[in-house]
Each structure stands twice: as structure tokens, then as C-alpha cells.
Design a protein around this motif. Structure first.
Motif, mmCIF file in Angstrom:
data_model
loop_
_atom_site.group_PDB
_atom_site.id
_atom_site.type_symbol
_atom_site.label_atom_id
_atom_site.label_comp_id
_atom_site.label_asym_id
_atom_site.label_seq_id
_atom_site.Cartn_x
_atom_site.Cartn_y
_atom_site.Cartn_z
ATOM 1 N N ARG A 1 83.254 53.531 -31.473
ATOM 2 C CA ARG A 1 84.625 53.255 -31.055
ATOM 3 C C ARG A 1 84.638 51.933 -30.280
ATOM 4 N NH1 ARG A 1 88.446 57.702 -28.382
ATOM 5 N NH2 ARG A 1 90.051 56.336 -27.632
ATOM 6 N N ILE A 2 85.541 51.050 -30.648
ATOM 7 C CA ILE A 2 85.714 49.777 -29.955
ATOM 8 C C ILE A 2 87.032 49.858 -29.190
ATOM 9 C CG2 ILE A 2 86.053 47.290 -30.211
ATOM 10 C CD1 ILE A 2 84.379 47.493 -32.809
ATOM 11 N N VAL A 3 86.961 49.684 -27.880
ATOM 12 C CA VAL A 3 88.156 49.750 -27.045
ATOM 13 C C VAL A 3 88.429 48.353 -26.497
ATOM 14 C CG1 VAL A 3 89.228 50.770 -25.004
ATOM 15 C CG2 VAL A 3 87.672 52.141 -26.410
ATOM 16 N N CYS A 4 89.592 47.838 -26.800
ATOM 17 C CA CYS A 4 90.007 46.531 -26.295
ATOM 18 C C CYS A 4 90.933 46.762 -25.106
ATOM 19 C CB CYS A 4 90.745 45.743 -27.368
ATOM 20 S SG CYS A 4 89.767 45.441 -28.836
ATOM 21 N N VAL A 5 90.533 46.289 -23.945
ATOM 22 C CA VAL A 5 91.362 46.403 -22.752
ATOM 23 C C VAL A 5 92.077 45.073 -22.578
ATOM 24 C CG1 VAL A 5 91.400 46.848 -20.278
ATOM 25 C CG2 VAL A 5 89.724 48.021 -21.739
ATOM 26 N N VAL B 1 89.144 50.640 -33.742
ATOM 27 C CA VAL B 1 89.575 49.769 -32.650
ATOM 28 C C VAL B 1 90.788 50.382 -31.976
ATOM 29 C CG1 VAL B 1 90.441 47.489 -32.046
ATOM 30 C CG2 VAL B 1 88.684 47.707 -33.796
ATOM 31 N N HIS B 2 90.713 50.510 -30.669
ATOM 32 C CA HIS B 2 91.809 51.046 -29.870
ATOM 33 C C HIS B 2 92.163 50.003 -28.818
ATOM 34 C CE1 HIS B 2 91.021 55.005 -31.617
ATOM 35 N NE2 HIS B 2 89.757 54.618 -31.560
ATOM 36 N N VAL B 3 93.442 49.833 -28.560
ATOM 37 C CA VAL B 3 93.897 48.847 -27.580
ATOM 38 C C VAL B 3 94.526 49.575 -26.401
ATOM 39 C CG1 VAL B 3 95.401 46.873 -27.142
ATOM 40 C CG2 VAL B 3 94.307 47.128 -29.370
ATOM 41 N N ALA B 4 94.085 49.232 -25.205
ATOM 42 C CA ALA B 4 94.676 49.755 -23.977
ATOM 43 C C ALA B 4 95.292 48.572 -23.238
ATOM 44 C CB ALA B 4 93.611 50.433 -23.117
ATOM 45 N N LEU C 1 92.427 53.926 -18.312
ATOM 46 C CA LEU C 1 91.209 53.698 -19.083
ATOM 47 C C LEU C 1 90.305 54.914 -19.204
ATOM 48 C CD1 LEU C 1 90.369 50.128 -17.804
ATOM 49 C CD2 LEU C 1 91.581 50.792 -19.883
ATOM 50 N N THR C 2 90.480 55.913 -18.336
ATOM 51 C CA THR C 2 89.601 57.088 -18.357
ATOM 52 C C THR C 2 89.516 57.752 -19.734
ATOM 53 O OG1 THR C 2 89.801 57.497 -15.997
ATOM 54 C CG2 THR C 2 89.208 59.378 -17.361
ATOM 55 N N PRO C 3 90.621 57.996 -20.437
ATOM 56 C CA PRO C 3 90.486 58.630 -21.758
ATOM 57 C C PRO C 3 89.628 57.797 -22.727
ATOM 58 C CG PRO C 3 92.777 58.639 -21.046
ATOM 59 C CD PRO C 3 92.025 57.795 -20.073
ATOM 60 N N HIS C 4 89.726 56.484 -22.635
ATOM 61 C CA HIS C 4 88.923 55.629 -23.513
ATOM 62 C C HIS C 4 87.451 55.667 -23.116
ATOM 63 C CE1 HIS C 4 92.426 54.048 -25.546
ATOM 64 N NE2 HIS C 4 92.990 53.851 -24.367
ATOM 65 N N ILE C 5 87.184 55.646 -21.824
ATOM 66 C CA ILE C 5 85.804 55.699 -21.343
ATOM 67 C C ILE C 5 85.173 57.032 -21.733
ATOM 68 C CG2 ILE C 5 84.343 55.744 -19.286
ATOM 69 C CD1 ILE C 5 86.411 53.790 -18.021
ATOM 70 N N GLU C 6 85.914 58.111 -21.540
ATOM 71 C CA GLU C 6 85.402 59.425 -21.939
ATOM 72 C C GLU C 6 85.266 59.523 -23.450
ATOM 73 O OE1 GLU C 6 88.157 62.085 -20.064
ATOM 74 O OE2 GLU C 6 87.095 62.001 -18.141
ATOM 75 N N GLY C 7 86.169 58.851 -24.180
ATOM 76 C CA GLY C 7 86.128 58.874 -25.643
ATOM 77 C C GLY C 7 84.893 58.232 -26.231
ATOM 78 N N ILE C 8 84.323 57.259 -25.535
ATOM 79 C CA ILE C 8 83.093 56.632 -26.041
ATOM 80 C C ILE C 8 81.846 57.334 -25.529
ATOM 81 C CG2 ILE C 8 84.126 54.362 -26.420
ATOM 82 C CD1 ILE C 8 82.863 53.441 -23.811
ATOM 83 N N GLY C 9 82.025 58.360 -24.683
ATOM 84 C CA GLY C 9 80.899 59.175 -24.249
ATOM 85 C C GLY C 9 80.103 58.610 -23.099
#
Length: 194
Positions: free
Chosen positions: A112-116, A156-159, A183-191
Motif C-alpha cells: 500500500r502506498i499512502v500519499c500524505v 495508492v491512497h491519498v490523505a 493518518l492513523t487508519p493509513h498507518i495501521e493499514g500498512i501494518g
């Protein structure tokens, strides 16, 4: 923690594929490289109490840089360098898929790629325009890769988080708390927190 020592290491790498000064290097170049991109890796590992035991470690990589679409700054005057005009090229997504392809090859299509996105989003020009084009570019790349039969589910997910506006309106403490909640859901989403 529990009589174990932990170590933290950080490695930073700056790309040389599209360097330049702040206002002169923006957007992507002809090879799809974003300007002034920096990659940082944070590695956490636990000291082993038994010789020969396998290492326990985790790693988190983040990148920062300019919005990966074709754009540039245009200075209106030398006396007002704080408010340059954002100029978007007529075909702003040309070659942008090369950037995402490289990220997918490097980190794997299942990661998972998270773009902040910390750009301002409360004005109809400037950084808000870049935010809109950034989101459209991800849609463009998803569509293009799906047509090619590759990475149809571009991970890719954008926050979006307008850091400057929230600090100004609500103060630093509230901004940090709000950023963490966003950002917590994204951080938890990447494990990373497991």
C-alpha cells in the motif's frame, strides 16, 4: 521494554534525477522524475538475547518531494517571491505513469502506498490547484495501467491534510492531534503499528 533494548536507525537519500533550486525545479521532468525528491527509511530493531536468533525488525519508508505532474512556478516580480503563480502544463500527466511504475517495481504492487498531501486546500489557485491535479493524475495512471492490464488496483491512497491552515486556525497542538487522527487508519493499514 521488557528488558529488551531497541535501536532506531534512519537513512535519507536524495534523488539526483531532477535536482534544482526550490522555484526552478518543480513537477516532473521528461523521464517522469519529480523534482527534489527525498526518500527516508526508518528502521527499528530489537537486540537479540540469544546468539543466532533471528532478528526482529521493521521498516517504514517515506518520500517527500514536489507534486509529480507537469507544473512550474512563475514569478510575478522579484519583490514578491513568496507568492509565485502555479502554472500547469496543457498535458500535465504526460509520462507520470513512469513515476508510479518505478514505485510499484521498487516496493511491489501489493504494498500500500499512502500519499500524505500537506498542501493548502482552501484557495481556488496555487496549492489547491496542485492538489486537484495530483488526485487527477492518480486517476489517470490507474486508468492507463488498467488499459495495459497492469496493476489495475493501483495501491495508492491519498490523505489530504492542510497543515498550514489547521496550525493557523487551531494551533500546533490541535494540528498534531488532527494529523495523527487523519493518518492513523493509513498507518495501521500498512501494518507499521502491529
Amino acid at each position: 521494554i521488557d528488558n529488551h533494548r531497541f535501536f532506531l536507525g534512519m537513512v535519507a537519500r536524495k534523488t539526483s534525477l531532477h535536482p534544482g533550486t526550490r522555484y526552478n525545479a518543480r513537477g516532473v521532468n521528461a523521464t517522469g522524475e519529480p523534482a527534489n525528491e527525498m526518500e527516508v527509511e526508518l528502521v527499528l530493531w530489537k537486540e537479540q538475547s540469544v546468539v543466532g536468533a533471528s532478528e526482529s525488525w521493521c521498516s517504514l519508508v517515506w518520500r517527500r518531494g514536489t507534486v509529480p505532474v507537469w507544473w512550474r512556478h512563475e514569478m510575478q516580480s522579484l519583490s514578491n517571491v513568496t507568492r509565485p503563480t502555479v502554472v500547469i502544463r496543457p498535458d500535465p500527466y504526460e509520462g507520470v505513469e513512469a513515476y508510479w511504475q518505478r514505485l510499484l517495481e521498487r516496493f511491489g504492487p501489493t504494498n500500500r502506498i499512502v500519499c500524505v498531501n500537506l498542501l493548502r486546500d482552501n484557495k481556488p489557485e496555487g496549492e489547491t490547484l496542485l492538489t486537484q491535479h495530483f488526485e487527477r493524475s492518480i486517476w489517470h495512471v490507474r486508468t492507463l495501467l488498467a488499459r495495459q492490464g497492469e496493476h489495475a488496483g493501483l495501491p495508492v491512497h491519498v490523505a489530504n491534510f492542510d497543515w498550514h491552515r489547521i496550525v493557523k486556525e487551531m494551533g500546533l497542538d490541535h494540528a498534531v492531534q488532527s494529523a495523527w487522527m487523519r493518518l492513523t487508519p493509513h498507518i495501521e493499514g500498512i501494518g507499521f503499528t502491529r
